[in-house]
Write a protein that holds these residues in place. Structure first.
Motif, PDB file in Angstrom:
ATOM      1  N   ARG A  26       0.841  -1.298   0.015  1.00  0.00           N
ATOM      2  CA  ARG A  26      -0.051   0.081  -0.164  1.00  0.00           C
ATOM      3  C   ARG A  26       0.901   1.413  -0.163  1.00  0.00           C
ATOM      4  N   ASP A  27       1.850   1.204   0.943  1.00  0.00           N
ATOM      5  CA  ASP A  27       2.598   2.505   0.846  1.00  0.00           C
ATOM      6  C   ASP A  27       3.418   2.668  -0.458  1.00  0.00           C
ATOM      7  N   ILE A  28       3.864   1.703  -0.889  1.00  0.00           N
ATOM      8  CA  ILE A  28       4.650   1.594  -2.273  1.00  0.00           C
ATOM      9  C   ILE A  28       3.650   2.198  -3.473  1.00  0.00           C
ATOM     10  N   VAL A  29       2.480   1.879  -3.455  1.00  0.00           N
ATOM     11  CA  VAL A  29       1.412   1.993  -4.397  1.00  0.00           C
ATOM     12  C   VAL A  29       1.134   3.402  -4.248  1.00  0.00           C
ATOM     13  N   MET A  30       0.979   3.935  -2.787  1.00  0.00           N
ATOM     14  CA  MET A  30       0.566   5.168  -2.602  1.00  0.00           C
ATOM     15  C   MET A  30       1.660   6.325  -2.949  1.00  0.00           C
ATOM     16  N   PRO A  35       1.481  13.020  -6.954  1.00  0.00           N
ATOM     17  CA  PRO A  35       1.568  13.901  -8.214  1.00  0.00           C
ATOM     18  C   PRO A  35       2.910  14.412  -8.480  1.00  0.00           C
ATOM     19  N   GLY A  36       3.163  14.044  -9.932  1.00  0.00           N
ATOM     20  CA  GLY A  36       4.566  14.447 -10.409  1.00  0.00           C
ATOM     21  C   GLY A  36       5.616  13.369 -10.147  1.00  0.00           C
ATOM     22  N   GLY A  37       4.938  12.333  -9.773  1.00  0.00           N
ATOM     23  CA  GLY A  37       6.008  11.176  -9.485  1.00  0.00           C
ATOM     24  C   GLY A  37       5.817  10.294 -10.689  1.00  0.00           C
ATOM     25  N   SER A  38       7.130   9.231 -10.581  1.00  0.00           N
ATOM     26  CA  SER A  38       7.183   8.408 -11.724  1.00  0.00           C
ATOM     27  C   SER A  38       6.950   6.983 -11.195  1.00  0.00           C
ATOM     28  N   PRO A  39       5.886   6.060 -11.542  1.00  0.00           N
ATOM     29  CA  PRO A  39       5.860   4.842 -10.941  1.00  0.00           C
ATOM     30  C   PRO A  39       7.112   4.029 -11.454  1.00  0.00           C
ATOM     31  N   VAL A  42       9.847   4.877  -8.855  1.00  0.00           N
ATOM     32  CA  VAL A  42       9.213   4.332  -7.486  1.00  0.00           C
ATOM     33  C   VAL A  42       9.652   2.823  -7.368  1.00  0.00           C
ATOM     34  N   ALA A  43       9.260   2.144  -8.385  1.00  0.00           N
ATOM     35  CA  ALA A  43       9.667   0.573  -8.496  1.00  0.00           C
ATOM     36  C   ALA A  43      11.175   0.547  -8.486  1.00  0.00           C
ATOM     37  N   ARG A  44      12.102   1.318  -9.193  1.00  0.00           N
ATOM     38  CA  ARG A  44      13.410   0.909  -9.135  1.00  0.00           C
ATOM     39  C   ARG A  44      13.956   1.256  -7.520  1.00  0.00           C
ATOM     40  N   ARG A  45      13.436   2.535  -7.015  1.00  0.00           N
ATOM     41  CA  ARG A  45      13.641   2.889  -5.636  1.00  0.00           C
ATOM     42  C   ARG A  45      13.512   1.686  -4.910  1.00  0.00           C
ATOM     43  N   HIS A  46      12.342   0.713  -4.977  1.00  0.00           N
ATOM     44  CA  HIS A  46      11.913  -0.164  -4.044  1.00  0.00           C
ATOM     45  C   HIS A  46      12.626  -1.538  -4.528  1.00  0.00           C
ATOM     46  N   GLY A  47      13.384  -1.660  -5.707  1.00  0.00           N
ATOM     47  CA  GLY A  47      13.846  -2.689  -6.076  1.00  0.00           C
ATOM     48  C   GLY A  47      12.696  -3.912  -6.798  1.00  0.00           C
ATOM     49  N   ILE A  48      11.706  -3.323  -7.053  1.00  0.00           N
ATOM     50  CA  ILE A  48      10.887  -4.243  -7.877  1.00  0.00           C
ATOM     51  C   ILE A  48      10.606  -3.650  -9.217  1.00  0.00           C
ATOM     52  N   GLY A  49       9.974  -4.518  -9.940  1.00  0.00           N
ATOM     53  CA  GLY A  49       9.730  -4.349 -11.346  1.00  0.00           C
ATOM     54  C   GLY A  49       8.219  -3.457 -11.497  1.00  0.00           C
ATOM     55  N   SER A  50       8.320  -2.743 -12.633  1.00  0.00           N
ATOM     56  CA  SER A  50       7.366  -1.711 -12.832  1.00  0.00           C
ATOM     57  C   SER A  50       5.804  -2.383 -12.878  1.00  0.00           C
ATOM     58  N   LEU A  52       5.202  -5.417 -11.645  1.00  0.00           N
ATOM     59  CA  LEU A  52       4.598  -5.833 -10.345  1.00  0.00           C
ATOM     60  C   LEU A  52       3.998  -4.693  -9.505  1.00  0.00           C
ATOM     61  N   LEU A  53       4.406  -3.347  -9.782  1.00  0.00           N
ATOM     62  CA  LEU A  53       3.835  -2.269  -9.096  1.00  0.00           C
ATOM     63  C   LEU A  53       2.494  -1.832  -9.854  1.00  0.00           C
ATOM     64  N   TYR A  54       2.336  -2.234 -11.159  1.00  0.00           N
ATOM     65  CA  TYR A  54       1.092  -1.746 -11.839  1.00  0.00           C
ATOM     66  C   TYR A  54       0.094  -2.797 -11.375  1.00  0.00           C
ATOM     67  N   THR A  55       0.633  -4.059 -11.145  1.00  0.00           N
ATOM     68  CA  THR A  55      -0.378  -5.097 -10.708  1.00  0.00           C
ATOM     69  C   THR A  55      -0.779  -4.676  -9.259  1.00  0.00           C
ATOM     70  N   TRP A  56      -0.071  -4.199  -8.586  1.00  0.00           N
ATOM     71  CA  TRP A  56      -0.492  -3.813  -7.165  1.00  0.00           C
ATOM     72  C   TRP A  56      -1.259  -2.666  -7.125  1.00  0.00           C
ATOM     73  N   ARG A  57      -1.129  -1.933  -8.089  1.00  0.00           N
ATOM     74  CA  ARG A  57      -2.128  -0.560  -8.484  1.00  0.00           C
ATOM     75  C   ARG A  57      -3.373  -1.265  -8.669  1.00  0.00           C
ATOM     76  N   ARG A  58      -3.369  -2.002  -9.734  1.00  0.00           N
ATOM     77  CA  ARG A  58      -4.852  -2.604 -10.285  1.00  0.00           C
ATOM     78  C   ARG A  58      -5.464  -3.464  -8.890  1.00  0.00           C
ATOM     79  N   GLN A  59      -4.547  -4.271  -8.272  1.00  0.00           N
ATOM     80  CA  GLN A  59      -5.142  -4.740  -7.092  1.00  0.00           C
ATOM     81  C   GLN A  59      -5.953  -3.469  -6.108  1.00  0.00           C
ATOM     82  N   MET A  60      -5.122  -2.544  -5.811  1.00  0.00           N
ATOM     83  CA  MET A  60      -5.738  -1.612  -5.029  1.00  0.00           C
ATOM     84  C   MET A  60      -7.085  -1.205  -5.702  1.00  0.00           C
ATOM     85  N   VAL A  61      -7.311  -0.894  -6.964  1.00  0.00           N
ATOM     86  CA  VAL A  61      -8.409  -0.226  -7.458  1.00  0.00           C
ATOM     87  C   VAL A  61      -9.532  -1.317  -7.404  1.00  0.00           C
TER      88      VAL A  61
END
Length: 140
Positions: A26-30, A35-39, A42-50, A52-61
């Motif tokens: 949730r924290d990574i998705v948020m 605004p102005g951020g780049s998914p 964020v994925a690179r900063r946390h060491g995950i693939g983009s 996976l991040l988009y999957t988590w975003r879809r799951q949250m929605v």
């Protein structure tokens, strides 16, 4: 005569799969929704693939990855006369706040949700429609 088989290549990972808690997801998705951020950043900063991040975003929605529930709170609502004025801030930054704001032609209602989303509607909005919008935003 012997027949040689093609060599078999085995690929192993250098590290084990990480297990992310729902709160971490949730924290990574948020963070990726700011605004102005780049998914991707964020994925690179946390060491995950983009992906996976988009999957988590879809799951949250879709409601599969729940955001932490925010307890309801009440704050003052002020009706401003034509000509303006200022609206007092809520008691805490996390609290939901609502204010009736004037417009040139009709009164408008502005609702600031705890996650920072702002909903602005006309004062004559149908209650059922507004409830559906707020419910949909609450499921994000």
């Amino acid at each position: 005569m012997s027949v040689r088989e093609a060599p078999i290549e085995v690929i192993t990972r250098g590290e084990r799969r990480r297990i992310w808690t729902p709160e971490q997801k949730r924290d990574i998705v948020m963070e990726s929704l700011e605004p102005g951020g780049s998914p991707s950043a964020v994925a690179r900063r946390h060491g995950i693939g983009s992906g996976l991040l988009y999957t988590w975003r879809r799951q949250m929605v879709e409601g599969q990855l729940k955001a932490l529930p925010v307890p309801p709170s009440f704050v003052p609502v002020a009706a401003l006369p034509d000509g303006g004025g200022t609206v007092a801030e809520g008691p805490t930054p996390q609290a939901a706040s609502s204010a009736v704001l004037p417009d040139d032609t009709a009164a408008r209602i502005e609702i600031v949700l705890p996650d920072g989303v702002t909903v602005r509607v006309g004062a004559a909005v149908e209650e059922a429609a507004l409830r559906r919008v707020l419910a949909a935003l609450g499921r994000r």
